[in-house]
Design a protein around this motif. Sequence first.
Motif, PDB file in Angstrom:
ATOM      1  N   ASP A   1      -3.428 -46.996 -55.934  1.00 27.92           N
ATOM      2  CA  ASP A   1      -3.759 -45.689 -56.720  1.00 27.92           C
ATOM      3  C   ASP A   1      -5.421 -45.689 -56.755  1.00 27.92           C
ATOM      4  OD1 ASP A   1      -1.024 -45.946 -57.322  1.00 27.92           O
ATOM      5  OD2 ASP A   1      -1.309 -47.199 -58.870  1.00 27.92           O
ATOM      6  N   GLY A   2      -6.106 -46.656 -56.758  1.00 24.81           N
ATOM      7  CA  GLY A   2      -7.587 -46.400 -56.926  1.00 24.81           C
ATOM      8  C   GLY A   2      -8.213 -45.893 -55.508  1.00 24.81           C
ATOM      9  N   LEU A   3      -7.901 -46.763 -54.520  1.00 30.42           N
ATOM     10  CA  LEU A   3      -8.558 -46.211 -53.217  1.00 30.42           C
ATOM     11  C   LEU A   3      -7.522 -45.095 -52.534  1.00 30.42           C
ATOM     12  CD1 LEU A   3      -9.918 -49.473 -51.747  1.00 30.42           C
ATOM     13  CD2 LEU A   3     -10.877 -47.812 -53.118  1.00 30.42           C
ATOM     14  N   GLY A   4      -6.232 -44.921 -52.915  1.00 32.49           N
ATOM     15  CA  GLY A   4      -5.408 -43.978 -52.298  1.00 32.49           C
ATOM     16  C   GLY A   4      -4.932 -44.367 -51.050  1.00 32.49           C
TER      17      GLY A   4
ATOM     18  N   ALA B   1     -23.779 -39.636 -46.368  1.00 31.41           N
ATOM     19  CA  ALA B   1     -23.276 -39.060 -47.604  1.00 31.41           C
ATOM     20  C   ALA B   1     -22.050 -39.591 -48.023  1.00 31.41           C
ATOM     21  CB  ALA B   1     -23.394 -37.538 -47.810  1.00 31.41           C
ATOM     22  N   ALA B   2     -21.093 -39.865 -46.986  1.00 34.40           N
ATOM     23  CA  ALA B   2     -19.584 -40.463 -47.172  1.00 34.40           C
ATOM     24  C   ALA B   2     -19.876 -41.821 -47.466  1.00 34.40           C
ATOM     25  CB  ALA B   2     -19.166 -40.368 -45.898  1.00 34.40           C
ATOM     26  N   VAL B   3     -20.895 -42.483 -47.287  1.00 36.06           N
ATOM     27  CA  VAL B   3     -21.015 -43.852 -47.777  1.00 36.06           C
ATOM     28  C   VAL B   3     -21.190 -43.950 -49.395  1.00 36.06           C
ATOM     29  CG1 VAL B   3     -22.566 -45.793 -47.691  1.00 36.06           C
ATOM     30  CG2 VAL B   3     -22.349 -44.954 -45.911  1.00 36.06           C
ATOM     31  N   ASP B   4     -21.895 -42.964 -49.897  1.00 36.61           N
ATOM     32  CA  ASP B   4     -22.315 -42.958 -51.336  1.00 36.61           C
ATOM     33  C   ASP B   4     -21.021 -42.738 -51.931  1.00 36.61           C
ATOM     34  OD1 ASP B   4     -24.798 -43.870 -51.384  1.00 36.61           O
ATOM     35  OD2 ASP B   4     -25.359 -41.760 -50.618  1.00 36.61           O
ATOM     36  N   THR B   5     -20.215 -41.649 -51.282  1.00 34.03           N
ATOM     37  CA  THR B   5     -18.797 -41.077 -51.961  1.00 34.03           C
ATOM     38  C   THR B   5     -17.908 -42.376 -52.001  1.00 34.03           C
ATOM     39  OG1 THR B   5     -19.460 -39.005 -51.034  1.00 34.03           O
ATOM     40  CG2 THR B   5     -16.995 -39.591 -51.564  1.00 34.03           C
ATOM     41  N   VAL B   6     -17.802 -42.884 -50.757  1.00 32.76           N
ATOM     42  CA  VAL B   6     -16.639 -44.161 -50.721  1.00 32.76           C
ATOM     43  C   VAL B   6     -16.799 -45.216 -51.956  1.00 32.76           C
ATOM     44  CG1 VAL B   6     -15.703 -45.918 -49.408  1.00 32.76           C
ATOM     45  CG2 VAL B   6     -15.733 -43.525 -48.375  1.00 32.76           C
TER      46      VAL B   6
ATOM     47  N   GLU C   1     -15.890 -43.980 -55.192  1.00 36.88           N
ATOM     48  CA  GLU C   1     -14.528 -43.922 -55.420  1.00 36.88           C
ATOM     49  C   GLU C   1     -14.035 -45.504 -55.434  1.00 36.88           C
ATOM     50  OE1 GLU C   1     -13.562 -40.026 -52.490  1.00 36.88           O
ATOM     51  OE2 GLU C   1     -13.315 -42.035 -51.689  1.00 36.88           O
ATOM     52  N   ALA C   2     -14.539 -46.374 -54.935  1.00 37.28           N
ATOM     53  CA  ALA C   2     -14.150 -47.789 -54.876  1.00 37.28           C
ATOM     54  C   ALA C   2     -14.534 -48.198 -56.469  1.00 37.28           C
ATOM     55  CB  ALA C   2     -14.859 -48.690 -53.958  1.00 37.28           C
TER      56      ALA C   2
END
Length: 133
Positions: free
Chosen positions: A24-27, A82-87, A90-91
């Motif tokens: 649910d959290g990480l999808g 940028a994807a590092v910050d996004t992930v 999300e975590a």
Amino acid sequence: MDPHVSLLTLGVSDMTRAIAFYRDGLGLPMRERKGDGPAFFPLDGTWIALYPRDALAEDATVSSEGDGFAGVTIAHNVENRAAVDTVLREAADAGARIVKQAREADWGGYSGYFADPDDHLWEVAWNPVLDIG
């Protein structure tokens, strides 16, 4: 040995909480779970399994009382900085504890770390040299 990792099993203290975090959290996609058995998450090339920590230790014939750094991290490589910050965001939103905020790495990339609810360490990294994202 064939150079291939097919399954990574994480020993967890609370299956319900761990499933909620990963599904649910990480999808992450989860296969249908059979009773009280392991929870399986098929990923591209490798699967993650969640299994009760005590039962996993018993299966391996070791003590489940280990603590501290186990000398293992799980890496999730992404396509850009940028994807590092996004992930990582999300975590954290899913309940992870950020262990190391993302920053420039001495190896030339950009990375940070989070710990899941059972303190398994995940590195989220962008590596401009290796195409492994």
